[in-house]
Motif scaffolding. Structure first.
Motif, PDB file in Angstrom:
ATOM      1  N   HIS A  52      18.454  54.789  19.136  1.00  0.00           N
ATOM      2  CA  HIS A  52      17.788  53.900  20.090  1.00  0.00           C
ATOM      3  C   HIS A  52      16.433  53.556  19.713  1.00  0.00           C
ATOM      4  CE1 HIS A  52      19.136  52.691  24.366  1.00  0.00           C
ATOM      5  NE2 HIS A  52      17.548  52.835  24.497  1.00  0.00           N
TER       6      HIS A  52
ATOM      7  N   SER B  51      19.249  57.302  30.936  1.00  0.00           N
ATOM      8  CA  SER B  51      18.808  56.022  30.305  1.00  0.00           C
ATOM      9  C   SER B  51      18.029  56.839  28.642  1.00  0.00           C
ATOM     10  CB  SER B  51      17.911  55.394  30.882  1.00  0.00           C
ATOM     11  OG  SER B  51      18.309  54.569  32.195  1.00  0.00           O
TER      12      SER B  51
ATOM     13  N   ARG C  61      23.734  45.622  27.353  1.00  0.00           N
ATOM     14  CA  ARG C  61      23.745  47.133  27.571  1.00  0.00           C
ATOM     15  C   ARG C  61      25.112  47.385  28.164  1.00  0.00           C
ATOM     16  NH1 ARG C  61      19.275  50.944  29.204  1.00  0.00           N
ATOM     17  NH2 ARG C  61      20.014  52.595  30.420  1.00  0.00           N
TER      18      ARG C  61
ATOM     19  N   PHE D  68      19.447  45.716  24.070  1.00  0.00           N
ATOM     20  CA  PHE D  68      19.633  47.167  24.306  1.00  0.00           C
ATOM     21  C   PHE D  68      19.667  47.852  22.823  1.00  0.00           C
ATOM     22  CE2 PHE D  68      23.189  50.306  24.013  1.00  0.00           C
ATOM     23  CZ  PHE D  68      22.812  51.278  24.830  1.00  0.00           C
TER      24      PHE D  68
ATOM     25  N   LYS E 194      20.420  42.368  28.683  1.00  0.00           N
ATOM     26  CA  LYS E 194      20.134  43.240  27.667  1.00  0.00           C
ATOM     27  C   LYS E 194      21.232  43.596  26.650  1.00  0.00           C
ATOM     28  CE  LYS E 194      18.156  47.039  28.716  1.00  0.00           C
ATOM     29  NZ  LYS E 194      17.005  47.291  27.653  1.00  0.00           N
TER      30      LYS E 194
END
Length: 329
Positions: free
Chosen positions: A233, A227, A53, A146, A51
Motif C-alpha cells: 500500500h 482501510s 479499489r 488504490f 480509485k
C-alpha cells in the motif's frame, strides 16, 4: 476544480455536491479524502470505481461528532466511548458493529464499520453543514488511486483525478499519515493500523492493554477488514528499498547507472550526480507530515528507486515505519 475551503460558498457548493450523490476532495488533518455520502450506495460505488479499489475493501466513514456516529453503529462499548471522548475530533478510527441497514457499500458489505471524527476545520465545517442537511457522514478513503501514495495537498488530489473533481483546499495536511485504527468489536482495543494516536495513549484512556491484531493467544476471532491494512500500500511508481544506515551508505558506494533518491537521517557528503538527497527529520511527527509529499516529489523527478533509511523501531515512529514497509512490499 479547487475551491478555498475556508470560503462559506465553497462549503455550500460541496454540501450540494455530496447531497446530489457526487464526489468531493476533502482535506483532513491526516490526508485528503475522496468523499461521498456514506448512506448513498451508488455514490460510494463511484468512489470504488474512481480509485480502482476492490468493492469489499471497506471505507472509513467520517462523522461530525460521537452523536452522528450512532447513526451507523449497532453499539458502542464503554471503552470505545472513552476513546471518542478523549481523541475525537482527531486522527483515530474506531471499528464498531454496523447497523445492518446503513452504509452497506461503504463497509464493503462487512458487519463492522470504521468511524472517525476529523479535526480539520474545513472537514468539520462540511460535516456539520451536511448533518444539518440530513447527511450523517461521508465515506472518505484517501484521494488517490488504490494502493498508491496518499495525497497531502489539494494539488495532489487534482493530479490524481483531474479538474472535474470539486476539491476543498485546506492547505497541506498537518498529520501527513492516515489515522490510527482501533478495532472495538472483540471486547478490547486491538490495533489494526498505527498512526499518531499510540497504543500507550489508548491504554491510558481505557485502562485496557492494546492487543496486536495477530495475537492468537488473546484473540479468537479474526480481525475485521479495515482501510490501509493490506501488505502492499502507499506505493510510489519507483521501487522503495528500506535499509539501515550502514547498508544505505554501502549501497551508495556501489551505485552504478540508476537514478536514485535517498531519504535518510544522515546524508553522505558526496554522491554521484544521479542521486537526489533529502534529509529525513529526526522528529517522527515532522517526518510523518513530510513522508507522502517526499515520495511524490521523488516520483515526479523520475527516479528509478527510492532508498530510505528505516526509522527507529519505537512507538513514536510506528506509523511512519508501517507506511514505509507497505510502500516497499
Amino acid at each position: 476544480m479547487i475551491l478555498p475551503g475556508e470560503d462559506a460558498s465553497a462549503v455550500a457548493a460541496a454540501v450540494e455536491r455530496i447531497r446530489r450523490g457526487g464526489l468531493l476532495g476533502l482535506p483532513t488533518e491526516t490526508v485528503y479524502g475522496l468523499a461521498a455520502d456514506a448512506a448513498n450506495d451508488a455514490a460510494v460505488a463511484a468512489i470504488f470505481a474512481a480509485k480502482g479499489r476492490p468493492a469489499d475493501h471497506p471505507l472509513i466513514v467520517h462523522v461530525a461528532d460521537a452523536q452522528a456516529a450512532t447513526h451507523f453503529t449497532a453499539g458502542v462499548p464503554d471503552f470505545a466511548r472513552a476513546l471518542m471522548a478523549a481523541f475525537w475530533p482527531g486522527p483515530l478510527t474506531l471499528i464498531l458493529p454496523r447497523r445492518p441497514d446503513v452504509a452497506v457499500a461503504a463497509a464493503g458489505g462487512h458487519a463492522s464499520v470504521g468511524l472517525r471524527c476529523p479535526s480539520h476545520p474545513v472537514a468539520r465545517a462540511l460535516l456539520q453543514a451536511l448533518a444539518q442537511a440530513g447527511v450523517w457522514g461521508v465515506a472518505a478513503p484517501s484521494a488517490n488511486q488504490f494502493g498508491r501514495v496518499s495525497p497531502t495537498t489539494a494539488q495532489h488530489v487534482q493530479g490524481e483525478f483531474g479538474d472535474d473533481l470539486l476539491i476543498l483546499d485546506g492547505g497541506p495536511c498537518a498529520g501527513g499519515i492516515e489515522s490510527t485504527i482501533i478495532d472495538c468489536t472483540r471486547g478490547r482495543p486491538v490495533l489494526l493500523r498505527p498512526g499518531a494516536i499510540t497504543p500507550a495513549q489508548v491504554q491510558a484512556v481505557t485502562a485496557l492493554a492494546v492487543v496486536a491484531q495477530d495475537d492468537r493467544q488473546v484473540l479468537s476471532a479474526p480481525a475485521p477488514k479495515a482501510s490501509g491494512t493490506l501488505a502492499s500500500h502507499y506505493a510510489p511508481r519507483a521501487r522503495v528499498r528500506l535499509m539501515d544506515r550502514v547498508a544505505l551508505q554501502q549501497a551508495l558506494k556501489e551505485l552504478s547507472g540508476q537514478r536514485v533518491a535517498v531519504w535518510a537521517h544522515a546524508l553522505p557528503d558526496a554522491v554521484p550526480d544521479q542521486v537526489l538527497l533529502r534529509r529525513m527529520p529526526t522528529d517522527p511527527a515532522t517526518a510523518a507530515r513530510q513522508l507522502f509529499a517526499v515520495l511524490r516529489e521523488f516520483d515526479a523527478q523520475g527516479v528509478d528507486q527510492i532508498w530510505v533509511e528505516l526509522p527507529p523501531d519505537t512507538p513514536p515512529w510506528a506509523g511512519v515505519r508501517d507506511r514505509l514497509q507497505r510502500a516497499a512490499a
